[in-house]
Design a protein around this motif. Sequence first.
Motif, PDB file in Angstrom:
ATOM      1  N   GLY A   1      55.434  -5.731  18.696  1.00  0.00           N
ATOM      2  CA  GLY A   1      54.889  -4.582  17.981  1.00  0.00           C
ATOM      3  C   GLY A   1      53.840  -3.842  18.781  1.00  0.00           C
ATOM      4  N   THR A   2      53.821  -2.506  18.607  1.00  0.00           N
ATOM      5  CA  THR A   2      52.805  -1.679  19.265  1.00  0.00           C
ATOM      6  C   THR A   2      52.034  -0.848  18.241  1.00  0.00           C
TER       7      THR A   2
ATOM      8  N   VAL B   1      56.605  -0.557  15.201  1.00  0.00           N
ATOM      9  CA  VAL B   1      56.742   0.847  14.812  1.00  0.00           C
ATOM     10  C   VAL B   1      57.957   1.455  15.505  1.00  0.00           C
ATOM     11  N   ASP B   2      58.308   2.655  15.073  1.00  0.00           N
ATOM     12  CA  ASP B   2      59.441   3.395  15.624  1.00  0.00           C
ATOM     13  C   ASP B   2      59.356   3.407  17.152  1.00  0.00           C
ATOM     14  N   GLY B   3      60.411   2.965  17.819  1.00  0.00           N
ATOM     15  CA  GLY B   3      60.447   2.910  19.282  1.00  0.00           C
ATOM     16  C   GLY B   3      60.373   1.489  19.818  1.00  0.00           C
ATOM     17  N   ASP B   4      59.733   0.574  19.066  1.00  0.00           N
ATOM     18  CA  ASP B   4      59.631  -0.822  19.531  1.00  0.00           C
ATOM     19  C   ASP B   4      61.007  -1.475  19.640  1.00  0.00           C
ATOM     20  N   GLU B   5      61.957  -1.033  18.816  1.00  0.00           N
ATOM     21  CA  GLU B   5      63.305  -1.624  18.850  1.00  0.00           C
ATOM     22  C   GLU B   5      63.995  -1.342  20.187  1.00  0.00           C
ATOM     23  N   LYS B   6      63.596  -0.278  20.868  1.00  0.00           N
ATOM     24  CA  LYS B   6      64.225   0.097  22.150  1.00  0.00           C
ATOM     25  C   LYS B   6      63.878  -0.904  23.260  1.00  0.00           C
ATOM     26  N   LYS B   7      62.810  -1.682  23.057  1.00  0.00           N
ATOM     27  CA  LYS B   7      62.384  -2.630  24.094  1.00  0.00           C
ATOM     28  C   LYS B   7      63.036  -4.001  23.935  1.00  0.00           C
TER      29      LYS B   7
ATOM     30  N   LYS C   1      53.131   4.151   7.634  1.00  0.00           N
ATOM     31  CA  LYS C   1      52.954   4.410   9.059  1.00  0.00           C
ATOM     32  C   LYS C   1      51.834   3.539   9.628  1.00  0.00           C
ATOM     33  N   SER C   2      51.865   3.363  10.958  1.00  0.00           N
ATOM     34  CA  SER C   2      50.795   2.668  11.669  1.00  0.00           C
ATOM     35  C   SER C   2      50.553   3.449  12.955  1.00  0.00           C
TER      36      SER C   2
END
Length: 142
Positions: free
Chosen positions: A32-33, A45-51, A87-88
């Motif tokens: 998580g970021t 958050v949105d985008g962490d799944e890409k890693k 949101k975070s």
Amino acid sequence: MADFILITGDQAMFNPTFGQAIVTVRPGNLIGTGKSKINQKLVCVDGDEKKVIVPGCPYMTPQYSIPGVGMLSIESLAGNQKAKNTKSGGKPVLLKGASFKAKFQVMVPAQQPSAPSPIPDATPQYSGTGTFMTMNMKVKGT
């Protein structure tokens, strides 16, 4: 509808069937970021799944009996896996949801035995699905 928020250490569990390819899957770890924490762990958050990348997964297909190797990743999330309201750090948090679209990229093609040399699998990638497993059983987002 409220669902559990994903946190650092949660896992992406890939289903072994990727079209014609049967993959020996391993889970991918989420990092998580987000700015918030649950159980002392950062939220995803949105985008962490890409890693989420799982290299070195063997695979076979009905046509190619000599196993090949590839890499698993998350191609896209389902609509119920990205919070609309919660949101975070200004980004939507990720939710457990139903199932995501997964991608299997071939690094070393599987092969079919043939003389004088084996025939490699010409498919560069296969599509599949997966789900998230979370250790957060308390905090939900919408």
